[in-house]
Design a protein around this motif. Structure first.
Motif, PDB file in Angstrom:
ATOM      1  N   UNK A 193      41.933  33.570  42.219  1.00 15.84           N
ATOM      2  CA  UNK A 193      42.801  34.707  41.921  1.00 15.84           C
ATOM      3  C   UNK A 193      43.969  34.249  41.059  1.00 15.84           C
ATOM      4  N   UNK A 194      44.250  34.985  39.993  1.00 15.78           N
ATOM      5  CA  UNK A 194      45.386  34.673  39.126  1.00 15.78           C
ATOM      6  C   UNK A 194      46.632  35.324  39.708  1.00 15.78           C
ATOM      7  N   UNK A 195      47.117  34.721  40.763  1.00 18.71           N
ATOM      8  CA  UNK A 195      48.251  35.270  41.524  1.00 18.71           C
ATOM      9  C   UNK A 195      49.423  34.311  41.403  1.00 18.71           C
ATOM     10  N   UNK A 196      50.514  34.759  40.825  1.00 19.12           N
ATOM     11  CA  UNK A 196      51.682  33.901  40.668  1.00 19.12           C
ATOM     12  C   UNK A 196      52.686  34.166  41.787  1.00 19.12           C
ATOM     13  N   UNK A 362      39.867  36.815  39.972  1.00 15.52           N
ATOM     14  CA  UNK A 362      40.451  38.119  40.272  1.00 15.52           C
ATOM     15  C   UNK A 362      41.883  38.151  39.773  1.00 15.52           C
ATOM     16  N   UNK A 363      42.381  39.343  39.477  1.00 16.66           N
ATOM     17  CA  UNK A 363      43.814  39.516  39.296  1.00 16.66           C
ATOM     18  C   UNK A 363      44.434  39.573  40.690  1.00 16.66           C
ATOM     19  N   UNK A 364      45.731  39.780  40.764  1.00 16.39           N
ATOM     20  CA  UNK A 364      46.405  39.773  42.059  1.00 16.39           C
ATOM     21  C   UNK A 364      45.818  40.834  42.998  1.00 16.39           C
ATOM     22  N   UNK A 393      38.125  36.834  50.902  1.00 14.31           N
ATOM     23  CA  UNK A 393      37.554  35.667  50.211  1.00 14.31           C
ATOM     24  C   UNK A 393      38.358  35.365  48.940  1.00 14.31           C
ATOM     25  N   UNK A 394      38.732  36.415  48.206  1.00  7.06           N
ATOM     26  CA  UNK A 394      39.505  36.230  46.976  1.00  7.06           C
ATOM     27  C   UNK A 394      40.924  35.759  47.263  1.00  7.06           C
TER      28      UNK A 394
END
Length: 466
Positions: A193-196, A362-364, A393-394
């Motif tokens: 996941x592209x989660x910042x 995934x996005x956030x 899971x993500x």
């Protein structure tokens, strides 16, 4: 390798994403959890029920929480005053309760410290201030703050970023910690996941630092050659999960319910001896499904709506020419016939109604992940939104973690809104596990080195303040 276990207290714990990662590291015992959300804290308790010593929990607003009750709860779990190894939490920075501050402070028996006045006059800062006050009382060796990246730019006293500056100042000057702050991408720690997230790590036992990144963008050959693994993809995360049923009837069933061979990531997630619970999604209105069926994986709303409008314009032009009618009349007729969907002529947020892509991240994942118009929450190929288990899971929750969606029933696992709220607000366990291992290694070094006396540490802190 050391097997010594350290202690963790988690505030704003939610369902327990942070504590799951700390527990999974094998280096921490979770001693305490606090939150105000009923089902989230119920889930926290449920998933720690088999711990050697299950954590104490208090369901109460942290602003009303008496510090003495926290000390007592920790003492019951074998943590004496001043012996807590790590405290972690993600206090929100705005949108707080409208109750007057003096009421909170009187009931919660707050003890002020030097930097108090800098935040106290703005009620939106109630929770971050209270978190620092609790830290001042507990004095953990490590203090971690996890939040959205926007926290670092949060305006205060008329200047962007001033809030985080004051938080750092309080940690360093008032509490005597060394502080390191950074915005991290969870994908760099094995989360698909592209989660910042903004991470503050404060240390009273040496220099503060963040854990080394373990993964990298697969396009960055330099980083991959240095030993980092490619970011985990959606396919690696969820492709071994079968199509869901209407009810959560697969949960607790045989492992044969899994579909296909697992990736290395999915194999790590398969921690349960039975098929996991929470593999359910909501039912969607036909008008929503009519949008999703036209979306291609990984594309934006802008790109897909432009593609659909181009397709529609050809059909409209053909009909207008064939019937010798106006463009507007032809479009109206095609809309009535269901050939043209007018929704694609509207402007939405760039990721609204979009599909996940198998070969990307995934996005956030947010608390609104059950509302497909809120972001990229649709399955890559099936005509549905992702399930709670797929969202988990993500987020890197392993399959043995169960989301309890009713305060009064441990078997309730199918209330999508409640479950997605917990999952979206959680700290990804893979990120917290990396933090846990990093902090444990520093605590190991401290234990192996020359121990300073409490008096020497106090003297050093006074020197640093001076």
């Amino acid at each position: 390798m050391s097997t010594k276990k350290y202690t963790l207290a988690e505030f704003f714990c939610g369902c327990g994403g942070t504590s799951r990662g700390f527990t999974r590291s094998g280096r921490f015992n979770v001693a305490f959890g606090n939150d105000v959300k009923n089902e989230a804290l119920k889930t926290f308790e449920f998933n720690h029920r088999h711990d050697d010593v299950p954590p104490a929990t208090i369901r109460e607003d942290i602003r009303l929480l008496d510090v003495g009750s926290i000390h007592n709860a920790l003492k019951e779990r074998g943590v004496a005053k001043g012996d807590l190894d790590c405290m972690i939490g993600g206090p929100p920075c705005q949108g707080f309760s409208q109750l007057r501050r003096n009421e909170h402070r009187e009931e919660g028996k707050i003890v002020k410290f030097t930097g108090y006045s800098q935040l106290a006059h703005d009620p939106r800062n109630d929770l971050v201030l209270r978190y620092l006050e609790v830290a001042e009382a507990l004095r953990p060796k490590f203090l971690v703050i996890e939040n959205v990246p926007q926290m670092l730019n949060h305006g205060f006293d008329g200047r962007l970023g001033r809030l985080s500056e004051i938080v750092i100042q309080m940690l360093e000057k008032d509490l005597g910690y060394k502080v390191e702050v950074a915005v991290v991408n969870c994908a760099d720690y094995g989360v698909p996941q592209l989660r910042e997230r903004a991470i503050f790590i404060a240390s009273s036992v040496g220099p503060a630092s963040l854990p080394k990144r373990t993964h990298a963008d697969p396009k960055d050959k330099t980083l991959l050659d240095s030993g980092r693994k490619p970011w985990v993809t959606v396919s690696e995360a969820i492709s071994d999960l079968p199509p869901p049923l209407v009810e959560d009837s697969l949960g607790g069933g045989p492992l044969s319910h899994y579909a296909g061979d697992p990736s290395a990531y999915a194999q790590l997630m398969r921690s349960s001896e039975a098929f996991p619970f929470n593999h359910v999604t909501r039912s969607y209105k036909q008008q929503v499904l009519n949008i999703i069926k036209e979306m291609r994986p990984g594309q934006t709303w802008d790109a897909e709506s432009a593609r659909m409008r181009t397709k529609y314009e050809r059909a409209i032009t053909r009909r207008a020419n064939a019937k010798n009618i106006s463009h507007d009349r032809a479009r109206s007729e095609l809309e009535q016939a269901g050939v043209v969907n007018p929704v694609f002529y509207r402007d939405y947020y760039w990721s609204a109604y979009t599909r996940l892509a198998w070969d990307a991240q995934a996005l956030t994942i947010t608390a609104n992940a059950n509302f497909l118009g809120s972001g990229r929450f649709s399955h890559p190929t099936e005509l549905r939104g992702i399930t709670m288990r797929e969202a988990a899971r993500l987020q890197s929750f392993d399959d043995d973690f169960r989301f309890v969606t009713s305060m009064n029933d441990d078997q309730s696992t199918d209330k999508i809104g409640i479950g997605m709220d917990m999952i979206g607000e959680a700290v990804p366990p893979n990120l917290s596990q990396a933090i846990a291992l990093h902090l444990a290694s520093q605590l190991d070094q401290r234990s192996a080195g020359t121990k300073v006396t409490a008096k020497e540490m106090t003297t050093q802190k006074h020197k640093e303040k001076a």
